[in-house]
Enzyme design. Structure first.
Site, PDB file in Angstrom:
ATOM      1  N   CYS A  28      12.744   6.548   1.269  1.00 40.71           N
ATOM      2  CA  CYS A  28      13.638   5.269   1.532  1.00 40.71           C
ATOM      3  C   CYS A  28      15.238   6.378   1.967  1.00 40.71           C
ATOM      4  O   CYS A  28      15.203   7.791   1.113  1.00 40.71           O
ATOM      5  CB  CYS A  28      14.875   4.538   0.832  1.00 40.71           C
ATOM      6  SG  CYS A  28      16.164   3.348   1.851  1.00 40.71           S
ATOM      7  N   HIS A  70       9.627  -3.543  -1.685  1.00 40.46           N
ATOM      8  CA  HIS A  70       9.972  -2.747  -1.553  1.00 40.46           C
ATOM      9  C   HIS A  70      10.724  -2.286  -3.192  1.00 40.46           C
ATOM     10  O   HIS A  70      11.520  -2.764  -4.120  1.00 40.46           O
ATOM     11  CB  HIS A  70      11.059  -1.853  -1.037  1.00 40.46           C
ATOM     12  CG  HIS A  70      10.085  -1.249   0.471  1.00 40.46           C
ATOM     13  ND1 HIS A  70      10.510  -0.123   0.855  1.00 40.46           N
ATOM     14  CD2 HIS A  70       9.656  -2.159   1.266  1.00 40.46           C
ATOM     15  CE1 HIS A  70       9.535  -0.369   2.591  1.00 40.46           C
ATOM     16  NE2 HIS A  70       9.367  -1.355   2.730  1.00 40.46           N
ATOM     17  N   ARG A  83       1.651   2.893   7.453  1.00 44.82           N
ATOM     18  CA  ARG A  83       2.946   2.804   8.361  1.00 44.82           C
ATOM     19  C   ARG A  83       4.281   2.586   7.741  1.00 44.82           C
ATOM     20  O   ARG A  83       4.944   3.279   8.039  1.00 44.82           O
ATOM     21  CB  ARG A  83       1.766   1.158   8.860  1.00 44.82           C
ATOM     22  CG  ARG A  83       3.490   0.966  10.312  1.00 44.82           C
ATOM     23  CD  ARG A  83       3.815   0.207   9.722  1.00 44.82           C
ATOM     24  NE  ARG A  83       4.276  -0.539   8.927  1.00 44.82           N
ATOM     25  CZ  ARG A  83       5.831  -1.240   8.278  1.00 44.82           C
ATOM     26  NH1 ARG A  83       6.363  -0.387   8.918  1.00 44.82           N
ATOM     27  NH2 ARG A  83       5.800  -2.029   7.007  1.00 44.82           N
ATOM     28  N   ASP A  84       4.052   1.711   6.857  1.00 41.39           N
ATOM     29  CA  ASP A  84       5.436   1.936   6.302  1.00 41.39           C
ATOM     30  C   ASP A  84       5.459   2.936   5.378  1.00 41.39           C
ATOM     31  O   ASP A  84       7.028   3.694   5.096  1.00 41.39           O
ATOM     32  CB  ASP A  84       5.985   0.210   5.296  1.00 41.39           C
ATOM     33  CG  ASP A  84       6.887  -0.173   4.886  1.00 41.39           C
ATOM     34  OD1 ASP A  84       7.738   0.646   5.336  1.00 41.39           O
ATOM     35  OD2 ASP A  84       7.272  -1.158   4.749  1.00 41.39           O
ATOM     36  N   ASN A 123       7.342   1.797  -0.406  1.00 43.27           N
ATOM     37  CA  ASN A 123       6.850  -0.293  -1.022  1.00 43.27           C
ATOM     38  C   ASN A 123       6.758  -0.157  -2.480  1.00 43.27           C
ATOM     39  O   ASN A 123       6.278   1.214  -3.114  1.00 43.27           O
ATOM     40  CB  ASN A 123       5.918  -0.327  -0.309  1.00 43.27           C
ATOM     41  CG  ASN A 123       5.701  -0.438   1.087  1.00 43.27           C
ATOM     42  OD1 ASN A 123       5.720   0.448   2.313  1.00 43.27           O
ATOM     43  ND2 ASN A 123       6.338  -1.877   1.450  1.00 43.27           N
ATOM     44  N   HIS A 181       6.254  -9.106   0.612  1.00 44.57           N
ATOM     45  CA  HIS A 181       6.483  -7.149   0.435  1.00 44.57           C
ATOM     46  C   HIS A 181       7.590  -7.168   0.103  1.00 44.57           C
ATOM     47  O   HIS A 181       8.941  -6.999   0.596  1.00 44.57           O
ATOM     48  CB  HIS A 181       6.651  -7.478   2.542  1.00 44.57           C
ATOM     49  CG  HIS A 181       6.468  -5.674   3.143  1.00 44.57           C
ATOM     50  ND1 HIS A 181       5.812  -5.739   3.836  1.00 44.57           N
ATOM     51  CD2 HIS A 181       7.632  -4.324   2.667  1.00 44.57           C
ATOM     52  CE1 HIS A 181       6.177  -4.432   4.239  1.00 44.57           C
ATOM     53  NE2 HIS A 181       7.053  -3.394   4.130  1.00 44.57           N
TER      54      HIS A 181
HETATM   55 ZN    ZN Z   1       8.243  -2.365   4.244  1.00 44.30          ZN
END
Ligand code: ZN
Length: 314
Positions: A243, A212, A14-15, A252, A210
């Site tokens: 990013c 990054h 997902r991320d 992540n 969570h």
């Molecule tokens: Zn994230």
């Protein structure tokens, strides 16, 4: 499920994939999920129930969810931006719905075009909808707070705001609170401050982290969160994600490096490191143009490495 000291949860599908321009074919996603589950990762966020026209990568959300649900013992989670997404998840039978709102007002506006209070109200409706289901069909509901340690529009985010929304999501009925450093601004001192405050405010409710690794502080932040008692961490295989505002940065924290660090510290994760590293090949083959990160993949495990549960048994 195996007894673990720390739960690691894969969010790369997902991320990691959401900003990647190339669609990863459904079978490859399912191969990744199956292999990582077999390596011992017990919870995987497999997709996001956003409208496919917003993020084409998740056009196969239904097929991915159904396929993942066939894997025995896997906790199949998915991100939900709103009630509509939660309803899709319930229809499909997802076992955990990860709601997310931003602590930063500007980020919440840009991301979901709402005031934060509207997001909290939506979360209450989601919990009410889930609680009305028969017990066997009820998914877990995660309450996620993104930009909790910094915002790319506003910069520093106030600890009071993080605590306020954590308490609101907890009181609304979240099964866990996820505190997220969405843009990778956090440092270990800040992590200690924020997590201590949130943990003190939400009582016995589990608090997950969570992080990054955008600015290289990811695993240091994990260490700081561990000291605060956090035992649930999101990560993505090979640090997928990146990013758009920080070229070359990883997304992540790297799942492989996280599992190695925890295991090395004597904390059992249930993940077999060698098997986990092999899962990278599935991603590399399916998406040859994606940037992959990871120190353990690069340097290898230490000579004569013995994993944590074997050390404990000895
Ligand atoms: Zn994230």
């Amino acid at each position: 499920m195996k007894q673990v000291d720390v739960m690691v949860r894969e969010v790369g599908l997902r991320d990691g994939l959401q900003i990647h321009p190339t669609f990863m074919p459904t079978e490859q996603k399912l191969a990744w999920i199956a292999a990582e589950s077999a390596a011992g990762v017990a919870e995987i966020e497999v997709t996001s129930y956003v409208p496919p026209k917003l993020i084409p990568q998740f056009a196969d959300a239904e097929a991915v969810t159904r396929g993942a649900l066939e894997i025995p013992g896997l906790l199949v989670a998915a991100l939900i931006p709103n009630l509509r997404g939660a309803e899709r998840g319930v229809t499909l039978g997802a076992r955990k719905l990860n709601f997310v709102m931003s602590v930063s007002r500007t980020h919440n506006q840009k991301n979901v075009r709402r005031e934060r209070e509207e997001s909290v109200a939506d979360f209450k409706n989601i919990v009410a909808m889930v609680r009305a289901l028969p017990a066997a069909q009820r998914p877990l509901v995660g309450g996620g707070l993104s930009t909790a340690l910094g915002c790319s529009y506003e910069g520093r985010v106030s600890v009071d705001d993080v605590v306020r929304y954590a308490v609101q999501l907890a009181e609304a009925g979240a099964d866990e609170i996820v505190v997220a450093d969405t843009v990778g601004y956090a440092d270990p001192v800040q992590v200690r401050t924020v997590f201590k405050a949130v943990i003190a405010a939400v009582g016995t409710l589990p608090v997950a982290a969570h992080f990054h690794d955008t600015r290289g502080t990811g695993l240091a932040n994990v260490s700081a969160a561990l000291e605060c008692g956090v035992r649930r961490f999101d990560a993505s295989l090979a640090g997928l994600g990146g990013c758009p505002f920080a070229p070359g940065a990883s997304g992540n924290i790297v799942m492989d490096d996280l599992c190695f660090m925890l295991d090395s510290m004597g904390l059992v994760t249930g993940v077999d490191l060698e098997s986990l590293l092999k899962v990278r090949e599935i991603v590399r083959t399916a998406l040859p143009d994606i940037e992959m990160h990871g120190a353990i993949a690069r340097a290898g495990l230490p000579q004569n490495y013995v994993n944590a549960d074997a050390r404990r048994a000895a």
